[in-house]
Scaffold this motif. Structure first.
Motif, PDB file in Angstrom:
ATOM      1  N   ASP A 142     -11.906 -19.968  38.945  1.00 17.35           N
ATOM      2  CA  ASP A 142     -12.354 -19.025  37.394  1.00 17.35           C
ATOM      3  C   ASP A 142     -13.260 -20.379  36.650  1.00 17.35           C
ATOM      4  OD1 ASP A 142     -11.725 -16.401  38.433  1.00 17.35           O
ATOM      5  OD2 ASP A 142      -9.642 -16.529  36.951  1.00 17.35           O
ATOM      6  N   ASP A 160     -16.402 -16.697  46.431  1.00 23.13           N
ATOM      7  CA  ASP A 160     -16.742 -16.555  47.785  1.00 23.13           C
ATOM      8  C   ASP A 160     -18.007 -15.902  48.028  1.00 23.13           C
ATOM      9  OD1 ASP A 160     -15.175 -15.032  49.892  1.00 23.13           O
ATOM     10  OD2 ASP A 160     -13.950 -14.096  48.745  1.00 23.13           O
ATOM     11  N   GLY A 202      -4.080 -15.353  39.683  1.00 18.37           N
ATOM     12  CA  GLY A 202      -4.688 -16.694  38.571  1.00 18.37           C
ATOM     13  C   GLY A 202      -4.023 -17.098  37.282  1.00 18.37           C
ATOM     14  N   ASN A 226      -9.291 -13.296  49.455  1.00 23.44           N
ATOM     15  CA  ASN A 226     -10.508 -14.434  49.254  1.00 23.44           C
ATOM     16  C   ASN A 226     -10.861 -14.980  50.789  1.00 23.44           C
ATOM     17  OD1 ASN A 226     -11.279 -18.055  50.398  1.00 23.44           O
ATOM     18  ND2 ASN A 226     -12.847 -17.066  48.531  1.00 23.44           N
ATOM     19  N   GLY A 234      -4.214 -12.546  43.895  1.00 19.29           N
ATOM     20  CA  GLY A 234      -5.931 -11.884  43.583  1.00 19.29           C
ATOM     21  C   GLY A 234      -6.426 -12.890  44.697  1.00 19.29           C
ATOM     22  N   GLY A 279     -12.975 -16.333  41.528  1.00 14.90           N
ATOM     23  CA  GLY A 279     -12.772 -15.993  42.886  1.00 14.90           C
ATOM     24  C   GLY A 279     -13.850 -15.306  43.870  1.00 14.90           C
ATOM     25  N   ARG A 307      -5.308 -17.133  31.289  1.00 13.68           N
ATOM     26  CA  ARG A 307      -7.010 -17.847  31.472  1.00 13.68           C
ATOM     27  C   ARG A 307      -7.577 -18.387  30.141  1.00 13.68           C
ATOM     28  NH1 ARG A 307      -7.978 -12.466  34.963  1.00 13.68           N
ATOM     29  NH2 ARG A 307      -6.382 -13.178  35.989  1.00 13.68           N
ATOM     30  N   PRO A 360       0.076 -14.374  34.051  1.00 12.77           N
ATOM     31  CA  PRO A 360      -0.915 -14.182  35.035  1.00 12.77           C
ATOM     32  C   PRO A 360      -2.105 -13.924  33.821  1.00 12.77           C
ATOM     33  CG  PRO A 360       0.268 -12.905  35.466  1.00 12.77           C
ATOM     34  CD  PRO A 360       1.200 -13.458  35.187  1.00 12.77           C
ATOM     35  N   GLY A 385      -6.290 -19.937  41.711  1.00 13.14           N
ATOM     36  CA  GLY A 385      -7.698 -18.816  40.807  1.00 13.14           C
ATOM     37  C   GLY A 385      -8.121 -19.558  39.699  1.00 13.14           C
TER      38      GLY A 385
HETATM   39  O1  KG4 Z   1      -3.413 -11.438  41.460  1.00 14.19           O
HETATM   40  P1  KG4 Z   1      -4.394 -10.791  40.950  1.00 14.19           P
HETATM   41  O2  KG4 Z   1      -5.774  -9.315  40.677  1.00 14.19           O
HETATM   42  O3  KG4 Z   1      -4.484 -11.089  38.908  1.00 14.19           O
HETATM   43  C1  KG4 Z   1      -3.068 -11.962  37.865  1.00 14.19           C
HETATM   44  O4  KG4 Z   1      -3.972 -13.373  37.858  1.00 14.19           O
HETATM   45  O5  KG4 Z   1      -2.114 -12.225  37.865  1.00 14.19           O
HETATM   46  O6  KG4 Z   1      -5.863 -12.396  40.178  1.00 14.19           O
HETATM   47  C2  KG4 Z   1      -6.678 -12.657  39.616  1.00 14.19           C
HETATM   48  C3  KG4 Z   1      -7.350 -14.202  40.416  1.00 14.19           C
HETATM   49  C4  KG4 Z   1      -8.543 -14.037  39.581  1.00 14.19           C
HETATM   50  O7  KG4 Z   1      -8.853 -15.913  39.438  1.00 14.19           O
HETATM   51  C5  KG4 Z   1      -9.506 -14.209  41.053  1.00 14.19           C
HETATM   52  O8  KG4 Z   1     -10.560 -14.912  40.714  1.00 14.19           O
HETATM   53  C6  KG4 Z   1      -9.020 -14.359  41.868  1.00 14.19           C
HETATM   54  O9  KG4 Z   1      -7.814 -14.340  41.543  1.00 14.19           O
HETATM   55  N1  KG4 Z   1      -9.467 -13.815  43.155  1.00 14.19           N
HETATM   56  C7  KG4 Z   1     -10.238 -14.410  44.451  1.00 14.19           C
HETATM   57  C8  KG4 Z   1     -10.754 -13.742  44.575  1.00 14.19           C
HETATM   58  N2  KG4 Z   1     -10.322 -12.665  44.459  1.00 14.19           N
HETATM   59  C9  KG4 Z   1      -9.843 -12.600  43.545  1.00 14.19           C
HETATM   60  N3  KG4 Z   1     -10.043 -16.045  44.732  1.00 14.19           N
HETATM   61  C10 KG4 Z   1     -11.174 -16.359  45.307  1.00 14.19           C
HETATM   62  N4  KG4 Z   1     -11.258 -15.412  46.038  1.00 14.19           N
HETATM   63  C11 KG4 Z   1     -11.605 -14.167  46.160  1.00 14.19           C
HETATM   64  N5  KG4 Z   1     -12.014 -13.421  46.531  1.00 14.19           N
END
Ligand code: KG4
Length: 355
Positions: free
Chosen positions: A177, A194, A147, A279, A275, A190, A352, A349, A173
């Motif tokens: 969002d 998806d 993110g 995907n 994160g 995300g 947002r 991170p 990310g």
């Molecule tokens: O690494 P993370 O858990 O937290 C930090 O940002 O550190 O990442 C969260 C991000 C969010 O923007 C979320 O929308 C994205 O990862 N995310 C995804 C998916 N699952 C989580 N983006 C695309 N497809 C997904 N399935």
């Protein structure tokens, strides 16, 4: 104290993670053997605000941190005497959220008379792949997409990496969002995109692939604007088609640059982290292209892609082995960089935007 002992396969590290909206604790032995990994997500608390509210995140961490650590110990089935070190995320992240984990880790390390190890959250994401595949072959190219960050790195060994590319504006990310919020698909964006994309046609709208043939940096803000303009001009368009076409545009660029970086650096493995690495399309595209190119792929499980403390404990084990313990007066560092200039182009991170 561990200072007198070797750091080896039997060394047990308690990891603590509170950098954003997940309160997590884990017990990992020898840097790769996950004895427990407990994650308490605050998604439900923040969903009604459309994004993470820092003050609420800190308070929620404070309420749950002790039970989460206790559960990690109980699932691991070990007595606290068996903990050899305590690793904690010191940055990057939300200052108030980080402070809760850092204070809990310091108190635990002090009470147990064990070393404290401060861990960089971004560096820890690189170790998530090692947890699922301890025999990962180096050099590896890592795409770290979350993110707050979109980084392309070359990793020669644990602890040795070089920045190849980064986003010049939004993180991947963050784009997911923002578009999910714009389409009214919910939070976090995300997973919502998806899911919606599974019902849509990815070829229905030809959104721009910014900087596709231009270096290893990324840009997603133009795509975001293109999606918004398209929907405003075509209000009856199917959200599923928009989600699928948007996702295809993001994944095309991420996967193409990752593969190009792997070729240019003669990498032996391709690794995904963060994160967005959860995907479905990104995972299948990277596997397909890596297979065609003859590269080995390390795709961490979805649980290890998103924030967790097992990766913190793993990174802590390597840091302890290679650099020793941190001082007990270590602080939280909200904009901590992984490599010298990542702060220039990447947000913490927890950063947002909210509605
Ligand atoms: O690494 P993370 O858990 O937290 C930090 O940002 O550190 O990442 C969260 C991000 C969010 O923007 C979320 O929308 C994205 O990862 N995310 C995804 C998916 N699952 C989580 N983006 C695309 N497809 C997904 N399935």
């Amino acid at each position: 104290m561990i200072a007198d002992r070797r750091i080896d396969e039997s060394t047990v590290v308690l990891g603590i993670e509170t950098s954003c909206d997940e309160t997590a604790a884990a017990v990992v032995m020898g840097g790769t053997d996950v004895l427990s990994s407990v994650v308490s997500s605050q998604i439900d608390i923040h969903a009604k605000f459309g994004g993470v509210v820092p003050e609420i995140a800190s308070r929620a961490h404070l309420e749950i941190i002790r039970p989460v650590v206790a559960e990690a110990m109980s699932v691991a089935g070990i007595h606290h005497d068996r903990i050899d070190a305590v690793a904690v995320t010191v940055g990057p992240g939300l200052i108030g959220a980080l402070l809760v984990g850092v204070a809990a880790a310091k108190a635990t390390a002090y009470a147990l008379d064990r070393p404290l190890v401060g861990v960089n959250h971004l560096e820890a994401h690189l170790y998530a792949a090692l947890l699922d595949d301890p025999n990962l072959e180096f050099p590896a190219v890592v795409l770290l997409v979350s993110g707050g960050n979109t980084l392309l790195l070359s990793m020669d060994a644990p602890g040795s990496y070089r920045l190849l590319g980064a986003t010049i504006d939004d993180a991947a990310g963050e784009a997911f969002d923002k578009i999910a919020r714009f389409l009214g698909l919910g939070y976090p964006g995300g997973p919502a995109i998806d899911r919606a994309a599974l019902e849509g046609d990815p070829g229905s709208i030809d959104f721009p692939r910014a900087m596709l043939h231009d270096g290893l940096d990324f840009s997603f803000s133009g795509l975001k604007t293109a999606v918004m303009n398209y929907v405003r001009k075509n209000p009856d368009v199917s959200s599923n088609d928009v989600a699928a076409s948007f996702q295809a545009a993001v994944v095309d660029v991420l996967a193409a640059k990752l593969l190009r970086a792997a070729r240019e650096t003669s990498a032996r493995s391709i690794v995904l982290g963060g994160g967005v690495a959860a995907n479905s399309l990104l995972r299948s595209e990277v596997e397909r292209l890596a297979g065609e190119g003859g590269f080995r792929v390390a795709l961490p499980s979805r649980a290890m892609c998103t924030d967790n403390a097992a990766m913190i404990a793993a990174a802590g084990w390597y840091r302890l082995r290679d650099h020793g313990e941190s001082s007990l007066d270590i602080g939280a560092i909200p904009n901590l960089a992984l490599v010298a200039d990542t702060v220039r182009t990447n947000r913490a991170p927890g950063h947002r935007e909210r509605r």
